[in-house]
Write a protein that holds these residues in place. Structure first.
Motif, mmCIF file in Angstrom:
data_model
loop_
_atom_site.group_PDB
_atom_site.id
_atom_site.type_symbol
_atom_site.label_atom_id
_atom_site.label_comp_id
_atom_site.label_asym_id
_atom_site.label_seq_id
_atom_site.Cartn_x
_atom_site.Cartn_y
_atom_site.Cartn_z
ATOM 1 N N LEU A 1 59.803 -8.359 18.632
ATOM 2 C CA LEU A 1 60.078 -8.711 17.246
ATOM 3 C C LEU A 1 59.590 -7.633 16.287
ATOM 4 C CD1 LEU A 1 59.150 -12.497 17.365
ATOM 5 C CD2 LEU A 1 61.439 -11.484 17.403
ATOM 6 N N CYS A 2 58.459 -7.045 16.585
ATOM 7 C CA CYS A 2 57.931 -5.985 15.728
ATOM 8 C C CYS A 2 57.891 -4.635 16.419
ATOM 9 C CB CYS A 2 56.542 -6.339 15.218
ATOM 10 S SG CYS A 2 55.284 -6.421 16.500
ATOM 11 N N ARG A 3 57.896 -4.653 17.787
ATOM 12 C CA ARG A 3 57.850 -3.440 18.598
ATOM 13 C C ARG A 3 56.674 -2.545 18.204
ATOM 14 N NH1 ARG A 3 62.307 -3.010 21.714
ATOM 15 N NH2 ARG A 3 64.102 -4.310 21.144
ATOM 16 N N HIS B 1 45.852 -13.853 20.875
ATOM 17 C CA HIS B 1 46.670 -13.632 19.695
ATOM 18 C C HIS B 1 48.156 -13.567 20.029
ATOM 19 C CE1 HIS B 1 45.918 -9.687 21.472
ATOM 20 N NE2 HIS B 1 47.042 -9.256 20.874
ATOM 21 N N THR B 2 48.564 -14.110 21.145
ATOM 22 C CA THR B 2 49.960 -14.052 21.580
ATOM 23 C C THR B 2 50.530 -15.460 21.715
ATOM 24 O OG1 THR B 2 49.323 -14.032 23.912
ATOM 25 C CG2 THR B 2 49.595 -11.892 22.827
ATOM 26 N N CYS C 1 54.320 -12.955 14.646
ATOM 27 C CA CYS C 1 55.738 -12.576 14.715
ATOM 28 C C CYS C 1 56.579 -13.717 15.273
ATOM 29 C CB CYS C 1 55.918 -11.323 15.568
ATOM 30 S SG CYS C 1 55.060 -9.857 14.946
ATOM 31 N N TYR C 2 56.037 -14.408 16.254
ATOM 32 C CA TYR C 2 56.808 -15.483 16.884
ATOM 33 C C TYR C 2 56.986 -16.657 15.922
ATOM 34 C CZ TYR C 2 58.305 -18.803 20.477
ATOM 35 O OH TYR C 2 59.019 -19.729 21.210
ATOM 36 N N TYR C 3 55.978 -16.998 15.146
ATOM 37 C CA TYR C 3 56.099 -18.112 14.211
ATOM 38 C C TYR C 3 57.011 -17.762 13.034
ATOM 39 C CZ TYR C 3 52.429 -20.660 16.665
ATOM 40 O OH TYR C 3 51.712 -21.337 17.606
ATOM 41 N N CYS D 1 64.753 -15.916 19.707
ATOM 42 C CA CYS D 1 64.004 -15.145 20.701
ATOM 43 C C CYS D 1 64.942 -14.061 21.227
ATOM 44 C CB CYS D 1 63.526 -16.039 21.831
ATOM 45 S SG CYS D 1 62.747 -15.140 23.197
ATOM 46 N N PRO D 2 64.629 -12.790 21.049
ATOM 47 C CA PRO D 2 65.555 -11.723 21.464
ATOM 48 C C PRO D 2 65.948 -11.801 22.933
ATOM 49 C CG PRO D 2 63.798 -10.859 20.100
ATOM 50 C CD PRO D 2 63.432 -12.278 20.402
ATOM 51 N N LYS D 3 65.007 -12.105 23.778
ATOM 52 C CA LYS D 3 65.335 -12.143 25.199
ATOM 53 C C LYS D 3 66.228 -13.336 25.532
ATOM 54 C CE LYS D 3 63.202 -11.868 29.773
ATOM 55 N NZ LYS D 3 61.934 -11.780 30.536
ATOM 56 N N CYS D 4 65.954 -14.483 24.927
ATOM 57 C CA CYS D 4 66.812 -15.656 25.162
ATOM 58 C C CYS D 4 68.229 -15.394 24.647
ATOM 59 C CB CYS D 4 66.219 -16.886 24.475
ATOM 60 S SG CYS D 4 64.681 -17.483 25.214
ATOM 61 N N ALA D 5 68.353 -14.716 23.507
ATOM 62 C CA ALA D 5 69.683 -14.412 22.970
ATOM 63 C C ALA D 5 70.446 -13.492 23.904
ATOM 64 C CB ALA D 5 69.535 -13.778 21.587
ATOM 65 N N ARG D 6 69.769 -12.501 24.479
ATOM 66 C CA ARG D 6 70.456 -11.591 25.402
ATOM 67 C C ARG D 6 70.890 -12.330 26.669
ATOM 68 N NH1 ARG D 6 66.065 -8.351 24.342
ATOM 69 N NH2 ARG D 6 65.397 -8.489 26.531
ATOM 70 N N LEU D 7 70.041 -13.184 27.177
ATOM 71 C CA LEU D 7 70.401 -13.921 28.389
ATOM 72 C C LEU D 7 71.582 -14.856 28.143
ATOM 73 C CD1 LEU D 7 66.843 -14.820 29.771
ATOM 74 C CD2 LEU D 7 68.445 -13.129 30.682
ATOM 75 N N THR D 8 71.605 -15.494 26.986
ATOM 76 C CA THR D 8 72.728 -16.387 26.661
ATOM 77 C C THR D 8 74.024 -15.593 26.526
ATOM 78 O OG1 THR D 8 71.203 -17.852 25.496
ATOM 79 C CG2 THR D 8 73.548 -18.113 25.031
ATOM 80 N N LEU D 9 73.959 -14.431 25.869
ATOM 81 C CA LEU D 9 75.144 -13.599 25.729
ATOM 82 C C LEU D 9 75.651 -13.115 27.073
ATOM 83 C CD1 LEU D 9 77.145 -12.152 23.874
ATOM 84 C CD2 LEU D 9 75.479 -10.268 23.677
#
Length: 451
Positions: free
Chosen positions: A392-394, A405-406, A420-422, A428-436
């Motif tokens: 999210l922030c890289r 803190h994670t 960043c998560y809240y 979620c970038p990884k969930c979006a990629r997996l769904t795509l």
């Protein structure tokens, strides 16, 4: 010559009865070889009444044993059978009653009486030809070889004299008894109950009354009553039932139901059977606190801390399973005494709760948590390579799921900074990629999507 005569008279008046050589010589010489001068002299002076009178070896000599009968060394028993020992015991009892109280002779007589009784018990309970193993009512008794340990028989409630008596101990429930009491045991081994039905009574002292027990002991069925006639009724705080004094020795134990519901660790009086059961169950993780009393975590802050540490250890476990160095160093064996900590974060034992209450578990678990984290984040390069970067922030360092803190995505287990998560909790970038990727594979199997 005058000196020799005085010396002869002195030796005659102070004859040593234990000098066999001198007495034999005098007996062989007889009156014929006696010095003629001694006959002419006056007779030796009479001895005072306080001095013992010694006579010839052919006569019975009074050595004063009748007055000081207990001057023999302790352990010297002239009686060799049961009847003689019983007679000696009765005579010793009578002597003790006749002697002045608190006198040295009376104390010596009491010591001798004890040794006589031990000798009698040894003859009545020989320890020869006793088997080393006895199996009875699921008990597995082993013959004990320790002689100096003082124990109490759980059946007859008397002392086990290890020096002269044979006694056995059950390897399952540690039940101890004399060899002569083995055939009188009526209670099965508690270990079998722990193996077949490992669960606690979670109601606080579920008393039903003496009438439900037919006014008898819950274990040996002896008549009991609250007035102590014919026997005193003692209540077990764990089962709520009443027992006689032979089955209930007022032993103290922590009651699991009081701990879970009231966070009360004060020991209560329990029966012998309950005490053995609680002792065998104390380290078994059979308590699921979230189901039994979920509100307990709201009032006990230490439990919340322990739960967080256990959850972190479960997140560390996959790193150790796939790490060769961790497997060789056997890091997970640091929790071998609490193996359930590396299996789940829900089950607790009574010993865990006791250690939480005194603060011992929090300290030890924190040290182990620090050791595990040091291996993953600093010592092992392979474990470091399995870390995450916040997508999210890289920015920032490598992240691990057990960092404070994670936050971890519940669907794909990706790790992000908590803030960043809240802030981007909807995506979620990884969930979006997996769904795509899944959609593209269903629509066009030949199409490749970068992840």
């Amino acid at each position: 010559m005058e000196y020799d005569e005085k010396l002869a008279r002195f030796r005659q008046a102070h004859l040593n009865p234990f000098n066999k050589q001198l007495s034999e010589q005098q007996h062989e010489q007889g009156p014929r070889e006696a010095a003629p001068d001694l006959a002419a002299e006056e007779a030796p002076p009479e001895l005072s009444p306080a001095e013992p009178e010694f006579r010839c070896t052919e006569c019975v000599m009074d050595l004063g044993l009748s007055e000081d009968h207990f001057s023999r060394p302790v352990g010297l028993f002239l009686a060799s059978d049961v009847q003689q020992l019983r007679q000696a015991i009765e005579e010793c009892k009578q002597v003790i009653l006749e002697l002045p109280e608190q006198s040295e002779k009376q104390k010596d007589a009491v010591v001798r009486l004890i040794h006589l009784r031990l000798k009698l018990q040894e003859l009545k309970d020989p320890n020869e030809d006793e088997p080393n193993i006895r199996v009875l009512l699921e008990h597995r008794f082993y013959k004990e070889k320790s002689k100096s340990v003082k124990q109490t028989c759980d059946k007859c409630n008397t002392i086990i004299w290890g020096l002269i008596q044979t006694w056995y101990t059950c390897t399952g429930c540690y039940y101890r008894c004399h060899s002569k009491c083995l055939n009188l045991i009526s209670k099965p081994c508690v270990r079998s109950k722990v193996s077949h039905q490992a669960e606690y009574e979670l109601n606080i002292c579920p008393e039903t009354g003496l009438d439900s027990q037919d006014y008898r002991c819950a274990e040996c069925r002896a008549p009991i009553s609250l007035r102590g006639v014919p026997s005193e009724a003692r209540q077990c705080d764990y089962t709520g039932q009443y027992y006689c004094s032979h089955c209930h020795w007022n032993d103290l134990a922590v009651i699991p139901a009081r701990v879970i519901h009231n966070w009360d660790f004060e020991p209560r009086k329990v029966s012998r059977c309950s005490m053995r059961y609680l002792a065998l169950m104390v380290s078994r993780p059979v308590l699921r606190l979230r189901e039994i009393n979920p509100l307990l975590f709201n009032y006990v802050e230490e439990l919340v801390e322990i739960r967080k540490l256990r959850q972190d250890i479960l997140l560390m476990k996959p790193y150790f399973i796939t790490c060769k160095e961790a497997m060789e160093s056997r890091l997970l064996l640091q929790l071998q005494d609490r193996q359930h900590f590396v299996e789940n974060d829900e089950m607790y034992s009574v010993q865990d709760l006791v250690d939480v209450h005194v603060g011992r578990l929090s300290c030890s678990l924190t040290e182990i948590h620090t050791l595990f984290a040091k291996h993953i984040k600093l010592d092992c390069e392979r474990c470091q390579a399995k870390g995450f970067v916040c997508e999210l922030c890289r920015e920032g360092d490598v992240l691990f799921p057990f960092d404070s803190h994670t936050s971890v995505c519940t669907d794909c287990s990706a790790v992000f900074h908590r803030d960043c998560y809240y802030d981007n909790s909807t995506t979620c970038p990884k969930c979006a990629r997996l769904t795509l990727r899944k959609r593209s594979l269903f629509q066009d199997p030949g199409l490749e999507v970068d992840i």
